[in-house]
Design a protein around this motif. Structure first.
Motif, PDB file in Angstrom:
ATOM      1  N   GLY A   1      60.961  74.199  59.236  1.00  0.00           N
ATOM      2  CA  GLY A   1      60.940  72.854  59.794  1.00  0.00           C
ATOM      3  C   GLY A   1      60.575  72.859  61.258  1.00  0.00           C
ATOM      4  O   GLY A   1      60.384  71.793  61.850  1.00  0.00           O
ATOM      5  N   GLY A   2      60.482  74.068  61.829  1.00  0.00           N
ATOM      6  CA  GLY A   2      60.026  74.193  63.215  1.00  0.00           C
ATOM      7  C   GLY A   2      58.499  74.275  63.212  1.00  0.00           C
ATOM      8  O   GLY A   2      57.808  73.357  62.773  1.00  0.00           O
ATOM      9  N   VAL A   3      57.976  75.401  63.710  1.00  0.00           N
ATOM     10  CA  VAL A   3      56.521  75.578  63.716  1.00  0.00           C
ATOM     11  C   VAL A   3      55.977  75.576  62.295  1.00  0.00           C
ATOM     12  O   VAL A   3      54.893  75.075  62.014  1.00  0.00           O
ATOM     13  CB  VAL A   3      56.137  76.886  64.451  1.00  0.00           C
ATOM     14  N   VAL A   4      56.757  76.141  61.388  1.00  0.00           N
ATOM     15  CA  VAL A   4      56.352  76.191  59.975  1.00  0.00           C
ATOM     16  C   VAL A   4      57.293  75.309  59.161  1.00  0.00           C
ATOM     17  O   VAL A   4      58.522  75.450  59.251  1.00  0.00           O
ATOM     18  CB  VAL A   4      56.395  77.634  59.424  1.00  0.00           C
ATOM     19  N   GLY A   5      56.721  74.415  58.379  1.00  0.00           N
ATOM     20  CA  GLY A   5      57.522  73.546  57.518  1.00  0.00           C
ATOM     21  C   GLY A   5      56.879  73.431  56.148  1.00  0.00           C
ATOM     22  O   GLY A   5      55.832  74.025  55.871  1.00  0.00           O
ATOM     23  N   TYR A   6      57.523  72.681  55.303  1.00  0.00           N
ATOM     24  CA  TYR A   6      56.942  72.478  53.973  1.00  0.00           C
ATOM     25  C   TYR A   6      57.208  71.051  53.519  1.00  0.00           C
ATOM     26  O   TYR A   6      58.120  70.371  54.002  1.00  0.00           O
ATOM     27  CB  TYR A   6      57.501  73.473  52.951  1.00  0.00           C
ATOM     28  N   ARG A   7      56.384  70.618  52.578  1.00  0.00           N
ATOM     29  CA  ARG A   7      56.555  69.299  51.986  1.00  0.00           C
ATOM     30  C   ARG A   7      56.233  69.413  50.494  1.00  0.00           C
ATOM     31  O   ARG A   7      55.112  69.752  50.121  1.00  0.00           O
ATOM     32  CB  ARG A   7      55.629  68.286  52.652  1.00  0.00           C
ATOM     33  N   VAL A   8      57.246  69.188  49.669  1.00  0.00           N
ATOM     34  CA  VAL A   8      57.070  69.227  48.220  1.00  0.00           C
ATOM     35  C   VAL A   8      57.751  67.991  47.645  1.00  0.00           C
ATOM     36  O   VAL A   8      58.438  67.264  48.361  1.00  0.00           O
ATOM     37  CB  VAL A   8      57.676  70.508  47.593  1.00  0.00           C
ATOM     38  N   ARG A   9      57.569  67.763  46.363  1.00  0.00           N
ATOM     39  CA  ARG A   9      58.217  66.619  45.742  1.00  0.00           C
ATOM     40  C   ARG A   9      59.732  66.777  45.803  1.00  0.00           C
ATOM     41  O   ARG A   9      60.263  67.848  45.544  1.00  0.00           O
ATOM     42  CB  ARG A   9      57.760  66.524  44.279  1.00  0.00           C
ATOM     43  N   LEU A  10      60.393  65.733  46.210  1.00  0.00           N
ATOM     44  CA  LEU A  10      61.854  65.668  46.324  1.00  0.00           C
ATOM     45  C   LEU A  10      62.411  66.449  47.500  1.00  0.00           C
ATOM     46  O   LEU A  10      63.622  66.490  47.684  1.00  0.00           O
ATOM     47  CB  LEU A  10      62.542  66.163  45.030  1.00  0.00           C
ATOM     48  N   ASP A  11      61.550  67.051  48.332  1.00  0.00           N
ATOM     49  CA  ASP A  11      62.087  67.890  49.405  1.00  0.00           C
ATOM     50  C   ASP A  11      61.030  68.059  50.496  1.00  0.00           C
ATOM     51  O   ASP A  11      59.841  68.234  50.191  1.00  0.00           O
ATOM     52  CB  ASP A  11      62.489  69.255  48.846  1.00  0.00           C
ATOM     53  N   LYS A  70      60.748  69.663  54.812  1.00  0.00           N
ATOM     54  CA  LYS A  70      61.319  70.118  56.075  1.00  0.00           C
ATOM     55  C   LYS A  70      60.176  70.273  57.072  1.00  0.00           C
ATOM     56  O   LYS A  70      59.480  71.286  57.091  1.00  0.00           O
ATOM     57  CB  LYS A  70      62.070  71.440  55.897  1.00  0.00           C
ATOM     58  N   ILE A  71      59.957  69.226  57.855  1.00  0.00           N
ATOM     59  CA  ILE A  71      58.921  69.236  58.887  1.00  0.00           C
ATOM     60  C   ILE A  71      59.473  68.515  60.114  1.00  0.00           C
ATOM     61  O   ILE A  71      60.483  67.812  60.041  1.00  0.00           O
ATOM     62  CB  ILE A  71      57.618  68.548  58.420  1.00  0.00           C
ATOM     63  N   SER A  72      58.804  68.720  61.237  1.00  0.00           N
ATOM     64  CA  SER A  72      59.232  68.080  62.477  1.00  0.00           C
ATOM     65  C   SER A  72      57.999  67.877  63.350  1.00  0.00           C
ATOM     66  O   SER A  72      56.876  68.221  62.966  1.00  0.00           O
ATOM     67  CB  SER A  72      60.257  68.953  63.196  1.00  0.00           C
ATOM     68  N   ARG A  73      58.238  67.342  64.551  1.00  0.00           N
ATOM     69  CA  ARG A  73      57.120  67.157  65.480  1.00  0.00           C
ATOM     70  C   ARG A  73      56.516  68.488  65.900  1.00  0.00           C
ATOM     71  O   ARG A  73      55.359  68.563  66.292  1.00  0.00           O
ATOM     72  CB  ARG A  73      57.595  66.390  66.710  1.00  0.00           C
ATOM     73  N   ARG A  74      57.335  69.561  65.833  1.00  0.00           N
ATOM     74  CA  ARG A  74      56.831  70.882  66.239  1.00  0.00           C
ATOM     75  C   ARG A  74      55.974  71.551  65.159  1.00  0.00           C
ATOM     76  O   ARG A  74      55.301  72.534  65.437  1.00  0.00           O
ATOM     77  CB  ARG A  74      58.011  71.821  66.556  1.00  0.00           C
ATOM     78  N   THR A  75      56.007  71.032  63.947  1.00  0.00           N
ATOM     79  CA  THR A  75      55.362  71.717  62.819  1.00  0.00           C
ATOM     80  C   THR A  75      53.845  71.758  63.005  1.00  0.00           C
ATOM     81  O   THR A  75      53.202  70.714  63.222  1.00  0.00           O
ATOM     82  CB  THR A  75      55.711  71.019  61.489  1.00  0.00           C
ATOM     83  N   ARG A  76      53.307  72.977  62.942  1.00  0.00           N
ATOM     84  CA  ARG A  76      51.856  73.169  63.024  1.00  0.00           C
ATOM     85  C   ARG A  76      51.289  73.848  61.778  1.00  0.00           C
ATOM     86  O   ARG A  76      50.091  73.804  61.553  1.00  0.00           O
ATOM     87  CB  ARG A  76      51.510  73.996  64.281  1.00  0.00           C
ATOM     88  N   ILE A  77      52.154  74.473  61.019  1.00  0.00           N
ATOM     89  CA  ILE A  77      51.746  74.993  59.703  1.00  0.00           C
ATOM     90  C   ILE A  77      52.590  74.263  58.666  1.00  0.00           C
ATOM     91  O   ILE A  77      53.815  74.351  58.670  1.00  0.00           O
ATOM     92  CB  ILE A  77      51.971  76.516  59.584  1.00  0.00           C
ATOM     93  N   GLU A  78      51.930  73.540  57.814  1.00  0.00           N
ATOM     94  CA  GLU A  78      52.639  72.773  56.798  1.00  0.00           C
ATOM     95  C   GLU A  78      52.217  73.283  55.421  1.00  0.00           C
ATOM     96  O   GLU A  78      51.045  73.198  55.050  1.00  0.00           O
ATOM     97  CB  GLU A  78      52.319  71.278  56.943  1.00  0.00           C
ATOM     98  N   VAL A  79      53.192  73.825  54.689  1.00  0.00           N
ATOM     99  CA  VAL A  79      52.926  74.329  53.341  1.00  0.00           C
ATOM    100  C   VAL A  79      53.278  73.212  52.368  1.00  0.00           C
ATOM    101  O   VAL A  79      54.413  72.716  52.360  1.00  0.00           O
ATOM    102  CB  VAL A  79      53.761  75.590  53.032  1.00  0.00           C
ATOM    103  N   VAL A  80      52.305  72.819  51.560  1.00  0.00           N
ATOM    104  CA  VAL A  80      52.510  71.690  50.651  1.00  0.00           C
ATOM    105  C   VAL A  80      52.091  72.077  49.238  1.00  0.00           C
ATOM    106  O   VAL A  80      51.303  73.006  49.047  1.00  0.00           O
ATOM    107  CB  VAL A  80      51.703  70.450  51.104  1.00  0.00           C
ATOM    108  N   THR A  81      52.632  71.379  48.281  1.00  0.00           N
ATOM    109  CA  THR A  81      52.131  71.559  46.919  1.00  0.00           C
ATOM    110  C   THR A  81      50.811  70.801  46.773  1.00  0.00           C
ATOM    111  O   THR A  81      50.501  69.892  47.551  1.00  0.00           O
ATOM    112  CB  THR A  81      53.147  71.054  45.893  1.00  0.00           C
ATOM    113  N   GLU A  82      50.058  71.181  45.771  1.00  0.00           N
ATOM    114  CA  GLU A  82      48.704  70.634  45.623  1.00  0.00           C
ATOM    115  C   GLU A  82      48.719  69.128  45.400  1.00  0.00           C
ATOM    116  O   GLU A  82      47.861  68.396  45.916  1.00  0.00           O
ATOM    117  CB  GLU A  82      47.995  71.354  44.469  1.00  0.00           C
ATOM    118  N   GLY A  83      49.715  68.633  44.648  1.00  0.00           N
ATOM    119  CA  GLY A  83      49.810  67.194  44.430  1.00  0.00           C
ATOM    120  C   GLY A  83      50.107  66.428  45.705  1.00  0.00           C
ATOM    121  O   GLY A  83      49.592  65.325  45.913  1.00  0.00           O
ATOM    122  N   VAL A  84      50.938  67.002  46.567  1.00  0.00           N
ATOM    123  CA  VAL A  84      51.238  66.352  47.850  1.00  0.00           C
ATOM    124  C   VAL A  84      49.980  66.242  48.692  1.00  0.00           C
ATOM    125  O   VAL A  84      49.730  65.215  49.345  1.00  0.00           O
ATOM    126  CB  VAL A  84      52.339  67.132  48.597  1.00  0.00           C
TER     127      VAL A  84
END
Length: 814
Positions: free
Chosen positions: A80-90, A92-106
């Motif tokens: 949720g800091g420099v590295v965060g993720y975004r998936v269905r139902l969950d 963890k990201i913030s203003r600092r996030t520069r690498i965002e790992v997401v699922t393909e549907g997202v």
């Protein structure tokens, strides 16, 4: 946190150079190379990135969370800091996030909401070899967006993929290849025992591996049910220092995370997993893989509009991915439950989901993108025509597309919802009835198995879901409220079947005979256990079926009222009179039907009023029985045989009046039997009228000239010629009726000699010939000698050519 060197490290400088020189690149790196966690971090320092985000796509939620966690640990940071993720139902990201790992549907939702991908510098497609529908769509949309943004980088990464083919799609992008980890993996082959259940053999091999090998084990099974059964068999039989950990998609995130954590010090673990653990994961301590060689995947049937789960053999690429899990940390061993000789017979790669999936979501997304023809975008494999047609047809039925394939107001509303179009339509329409929350909760249940239990009755599951508490249940309730809020309504309490019928109009089902048997509106048959409470419902809406079309099992459904069906589908329900031929009575019956697709809502017998239609139905029914059942007279049979013979000898200018020829198109019979509704009402006179239509007077005269129906024998007898005989036109005649005839009888202007079947006075065959003069000169003497002995009262001349023909025992005057 320091991180050990990984094989991918040597390829990173080449990859950075490729992306500095151009917008696209392809990275091919085998399992264990470290591409998932090393490459995004390396790109953070790239000058072209500026302050833009790096978005990396993962095929599964578990892989997305694990990758984000590993990279955050490398940076001594929290997720949720420099590295965060975004998936269905969950998320963890913030203003600092520069690498965002997401699922393909997202990612699909991200790019549809913001086609320019504002603030994003690079999009990385990890594990692209899995070729999910969302990954293919995401890449096509990213490439379309990149055409307008020369600063956007697109990187496709995979362990097993045709890099050259992907590079060609990316305008000839450079392909960077990384060497894999050097840890060897020994392969041990174990032929499947056909007499053992899969679970029993897997259990046996796992116990063998734990005895013979150190370290933890990763066991690949096709689904949750098999995992549960193997876990039961292993319980109490594994060594005391071994823990058993299931791993599949329906577990909570916490349960999944525990399964992939290293075993506690001094202990080992056996992870029982589906293909969820095939890629992007490194489970510390695993050096044993047991591969059942099977996977479960959805297969879409365009003919029924249903996706069903099928158990299939893995491809060689997937098997290699699974095998590679054993060599991530140290040398390992892989037990395969198939023979070495069978390996070459496996498919090289799994089929892309694009070629097997329901494409309705893809079609709606493309319509929202402004594309009605998928060939306008860059797809590695374009959508198949039949599935695309089925998808657009469904969307038009949901009022999401107009007749030209353009997105409608309803379609735009559905596109804003991160749901399958069926479910989006259900929620959107429920909002008009102040019941969007109920519909949204149903959508959550349909997308997240296990919530509310796993029984087939969705009404009961919804009730239980409403009472469930806990992290997963609370998140699911929150998601339902968000979806309901997106359509501006949070009302609840409505009828479950009503909502589901809107989402699945083609799967409204009607009880069909035996308890538990149902017929769906799309024509498919399916069943429930007879003991299930829903088995006696007159009508259901079915949302999930497994198995073949003729033996489908209903896994999820809800009862729906007949009045609801009448209300919702008033425009689709058809009132008609249907006529059909009843083979039992050999007659046409008429019934008034009230029909929704294949469902018969009402039916009752009615009098036949359309005599022309009845005659056509009667004619087709007779064709099914065979034209030979008609009451042909002998003369009509002979006429048909002569016409058929002329067709066979002179060509297609003559009609085909054989049984097969007449049955091919029964239109010839309809005018003659109009007004009749049963085979028993048809007489030879009716058939005579029909034959006159097939053989006009001039044609009949030509037949009489070419193929006379009878032969006038020298004796004066008028004898019928058999044109249906197997060996050509034949004439049965007593031999003494031909005395004095010195030429062979023929038809067709003398071109076709008759086959003479010469008979005794008792009408028994004595000889066949196509050369009567030759018979008189040759074998007659021997035949006559025999006849004299058997029929002494009859006249048997030595020279028949000089004798008078007779139909009597002796010629008159002898």
């Amino acid at each position: 946190m320091s991180s050990p060197p990984l094989p991918i490290d040597e390829a990173v400088p080449r990859l950075l150079a490729a992306l500095a020189a151009g917008p696209y690149a392809v990275l091919v790196a085998p399992p264990g190379a470290g591409k998932t966690t090393r490459v995004p971090l390396a790109l953070l320092e790239a000058a072209w990135r500026g302050d833009g985000k790096i978005v990396m796509l993962e095929p599964r939620r578990l892989a997305a969370r694990a990758a984000a966690r590993r990279m955050a640990q490398t940076l001594d940071d929290e997720v949720g800091g420099v590295v965060g993720y975004r998936v269905r139902l969950d998320a963890k990201i913030s203003r600092r996030t520069r690498i965002e790992v997401v699922t393909e549907g997202v990612f699909t939702r991200m790019i549809l909401d913001d086609p320019e991908l504002t603030g994003i510098a690079a999009v990385l497609f990890d594990e692209f070899h899995e070729r999910s529908l969302d990954a293919d769509l995401g890449l096509a949309l990213a490439l379309d967006a990149a055409a307008l943004r020369d600063d956007l980088r697109v990187l496709v990464m995979s362990a097993t993929i045709d890099g050259a083919r992907v590079a060609e799609l990316l305008d000839g992008a450079p392909v960077v290849v990384s060497e894999g980890r050097a840890f060897p993996v020994e392969t041990i082959w174990r032929d499947r025992d056909p007499l053992m259940k899969l679970e029993d053999q897997v259990t046996s091999v796992v116990l063998e591996a734990l005895r013979d090998q150190p370290g933890s084990a990763l066991v690949f099974l096709p689904g949750q049910a098999e995992i549960g059964r193997v876990a039961e068999r292993l319980a109490g039989r594994v060594p005391a220092d071994v823990d058993i950990a299931p791993l599949y998609g329906q577990l909570t995130p916490e349960e999944q995370d525990r399964a992939v954590q290293p075993a506690r010090p001094g202990r080992r673990k056996v992870v029982l997993a589906t293909s969820i653990a095939e890629t992007s994961l490194t489970i510390e301590g695993v050096r044993i893989v047991v591969d059942s060689g099977l996977r479960r995947a959805p297969a879409y049937e365009p003919a029924t509009g249903l996706s069903v789960l099928e158990t299939r053999k893995v491809s060689r690429a997937s098997a290699d991915q699974r095998r590679g899990r054993a060599g991530r940390i140290e040398p390992g061993v892989c037990y395969r439950l198939w023979g070495e000789g069978q390996n070459a017979a496996l498919l090289a790669f799994d089929a892309p989901e694009m070629l097997e999936a329901d494409l309705s979501g893809l079609a709606l997304d493309l319509a929202g993108w402004g594309v009605s023809d998928p060939t306008q975008l860059k797809f590695l494999d374009p959508p198949p025509g039949p599935a695309w047609s089925e998808a657009t047809s469904l969307l038009k039925g949901l009022e999401a597309l107009d007749d030209s394939g353009r997105i409608t107001v309803e379609g735009k509303a559905l596109a804003r919802l991160p749901l399958h179009p069926r479910l989006g339509h259900m929620i959107h329409r429920a909002a008009e009835e102040d019941d969007a929350l109920t519909a949204a909760q149903l959508a959550v249940l349909l997308g997240e198995r296990g919530l509310g239990g796993d029984g087939p009755d969705l009404t009961h599951r919804l009730e239980r879901f409403g009472r469930e508490r806990g992290k997963r249940a609370d998140e699911a309730h929150g998601l339902a409220r968000r979806w309901a809020g997106m359509v501006g309504n949070t009302g609840s309490g409505g009828e479950v079947g009503r909502h589901l019928a809107r989402a699945y109009p083609d799967r409204v089902a009607q009880q069909a005979g035996a308890r538990g048997r149902f017929r769906l509106a799309n024509g498919r048959q399916a069943s429930l256990e007879e003991t299930d409470a829903l088995a006696n419902a007159p009508y259901l809406v079915v949302t999930d079926i497994t198995g073949a079309a003729a033996t489908g099992r209903i896994r999820a459904a809800a009862a729906v009222e007949r009045a609801t069906i009448e209300e919702l589908f008033a425009g689709e329900i058809v009132d008609e009179v249907a006529m059909a031929f009843d083979r039992g009575s050999r007659s046409v019956r008429a019934r008034r039907l009230r029909r929704l697709g294949a469902l018969r809502l009402d039916e009752a017998p009615v009098a036949i009023t359309d005599l022309q239609q009845a005659a056509a139905a009667l004619a087709e029914g007779i064709a099914g029985l065979g034209v030979g059942v008609l009451p042909w007279s002998k003369e009509q049979q002979a006429l048909r045989a002569r016409a058929s013979y002329l067709r066979a000898t002179l060509g297609e200018a003559w009609p085909d009046l054989s049984d097969t020829g007449l049955a091919a198109d029964m239109a010839w019979l309809v005018p003659a039997i109009t007004g009749k509704t049963a085979l028993s009402e048809i007489g030879a006179d009716d058939l005579g009228g029909a034959l006159e239509g097939l053989l006009p007077w001039a044609r009949r005269q030509e037949i009489e000239r070419l193929l006379p129906s009878h032969f006038d024998a020298p004796s004066g007898s008028h004898l019928p010629i058999d044109y249906g005989a197997e060996n050509g036109p034949a004439l049965e005649v007593r031999v003494q009726e031909l005395f004095g005839l010195d030429r062979h009888p023929s038809v067709a202007g003398g071109k076709v000699p008759l086959l003479l079947v010469l008979l005794s006075p008792a009408h028994r065959p004595i000889q066949t010939t196509r050369d009567l003069p030759g018979f008189w000169r040759g074998s007659w003497k021997d035949v006559a000698k025999d006849l004299k002995g058997r029929y002494p009262r009859h006249y048997w001349p030595e020279n028949p050519l000089e004798a008078a023909a007779t139909a009597r025992a002796k010629p008159r005057g002898t």
